[in-house]
Enzyme design. Structure first.
Site, PDB file in Angstrom:
ATOM      1  N   LYS A  48      11.219  -6.720   5.012  1.00 17.60           N
ATOM      2  CA  LYS A  48      11.891  -5.503   4.542  1.00 17.60           C
ATOM      3  C   LYS A  48      11.584  -5.175   3.084  1.00 17.60           C
ATOM      4  O   LYS A  48      12.435  -4.718   2.335  1.00 17.60           O
ATOM      5  CB  LYS A  48      13.414  -5.586   4.773  1.00 17.60           C
ATOM      6  CG  LYS A  48      13.808  -5.852   6.205  1.00 17.60           C
ATOM      7  CD  LYS A  48      13.157  -4.874   7.173  1.00 17.60           C
ATOM      8  CE  LYS A  48      13.655  -3.436   6.959  1.00 17.60           C
ATOM      9  NZ  LYS A  48      12.984  -2.498   7.917  1.00 17.60           N
ATOM     10  N   HIS A 105       4.678 -12.527   7.048  1.00 15.27           N
ATOM     11  CA  HIS A 105       5.842 -12.761   6.179  1.00 15.27           C
ATOM     12  C   HIS A 105       5.895 -14.217   5.704  1.00 15.27           C
ATOM     13  O   HIS A 105       6.892 -14.654   5.123  1.00 15.27           O
ATOM     14  CB  HIS A 105       7.153 -12.446   6.921  1.00 15.27           C
ATOM     15  CG  HIS A 105       7.368 -10.995   7.212  1.00 15.27           C
ATOM     16  ND1 HIS A 105       7.108 -10.004   6.299  1.00 15.27           N
ATOM     17  CD2 HIS A 105       7.846 -10.370   8.322  1.00 15.27           C
ATOM     18  CE1 HIS A 105       7.407  -8.826   6.838  1.00 15.27           C
ATOM     19  NE2 HIS A 105       7.851  -9.020   8.049  1.00 15.27           N
ATOM     20  N   SER A 135      18.556  -3.887   3.075  1.00 16.37           N
ATOM     21  CA  SER A 135      17.642  -3.483   4.135  1.00 16.37           C
ATOM     22  C   SER A 135      17.534  -4.559   5.215  1.00 16.37           C
ATOM     23  O   SER A 135      17.517  -4.264   6.416  1.00 16.37           O
ATOM     24  CB  SER A 135      16.262  -3.184   3.539  1.00 16.37           C
ATOM     25  OG  SER A 135      15.400  -2.638   4.511  1.00 16.37           O
TER      26      SER A 135
END
Length: 291
Positions: A48, A105, A135
């Site tokens: 995010k 990620h 987020s």
């Protein structure tokens, strides 16, 4: 896409010192043995932090957009391994585009060694911790492949404690920042800079990648990659992803800097700031929470 049945939401567990779920560790050997190519471009972020935004910009800069193809297929998610769909590795093995655009990620210490051996270029995007936390909270609410987020107060405490999928925000952003200091193949970007002046940051990105796109092409990419335009684009907005429940929240929610002010209480903000100062005191890495 018809919604497929998912197993129950995954549970967090400690994986070599980092909180993870089985959706990102079940294919671990294949991920670690992945053979990168010298021209691969890796888009690395904490969840995010602008992953989709930068992925879409790069996808447009490199490839013809005349035939719409879902961004999920054009930029495979390296470590993803969810039942019922091809894994990130399987998608990468079938990818015919050159260079391959790859999303991850993973914290820096988990990156497959072939990316370093092949001297691949890495675009890392970082977002300020407060907006990132907000987020991430809304993302976990609507993504059935993520652990149950609980209420905002408990989620925020978990975020501060680093008990999130892919671990601590603090470790993630500083780990990649430190690696950048000794590796010229890493381009470190800030979400807030992208919001402030997308064109400027796109120029810097093109310079790093050696891309000589025309002004007209860059203007077209900048227009298409505006948040509201991406949010309406079904090839980009994840509306085709069966694990996400848009009735709870859209994948692309606001895309603003400073939305944290609508979620943090004064007490939460003060506690967070104190904790932040302790954890970030040994780094020169700085973020803006407003612009």
């Amino acid at each position: 896409m018809e919604r497929m049945e998912l197993p129950p939401r995954p549970k967090l567990f400690d994986f070599h010192g980092v909180s993870m779920t089985n959706y990102f560790t079940d294919n671990w050997n294949n991920v670690q043995n992945f053979q990168a190519r010298p021209d691969d471009i890796l888009i690395a972020t904490y969840p995010k932090a602008g992953t989709t935004w930068v992925s879409y910009i790069l996808d447009q800069l490199y490839y013809d957009q005349s035939s719409p193809v879902c961004l999920l297929d054009r930029v495979p998610f390296l470590e993803l391994h969810i039942p019922l769909i091809p894994s990130g590795i399987e998608m990468l093995d079938k990818l015919t585009t050159t260079p391959r655009l790859i999303k991850t990620h993973l914290p820096v210490q988990f990156l497959p060694k072939s990316f370093w051996e092949q001297k691949c270029r890495v675009v890392y995007v970082a977002r300020n911790a407060k907006d990132n936390a907000v987020s991430y909270f809304h993302f976990d609410r609507m993504n059935m492949a993520q652990p149950e987020p609980g209420d905002w107060n408990n989620f925020l405490q978990r975020f501060m404690d680093g008990k999130m999928v892919f671990g601590s925000w603090y470790d993630h952003v500083t780990g990649w920042w430190e690696k950048k200091q000794t590796n010229s193949n890493i381009h470190y970007m800030f979400y807030e800079d992208m919001i402030e002046d997308t064109g400027r940051e796109m120029d810097r990105l093109c310079s790093f990648l050696g891309l000589s796109s025309s002004t007209e092409d860059k203007d077209r990419v900048r227009e298409r990659s505006q948040f509201d335009n991406m949010k309406k684009n079904n090839m980009v907005n994840y509306s085709t992803d069966f694990v996400m429940d848009f009735k709870i929240s859209p994948f692309m929610r606001k895309g603003k800097v400073g939305d944290w002010k609508n979620h943090f209480t004064v007490a939460q903000s003060e506690q967070f700031d104190d904790d932040y100062k302790r954890k970030m005191k040994n780094t020169h890495l700085q973020f803006r929470t407003t612009i």
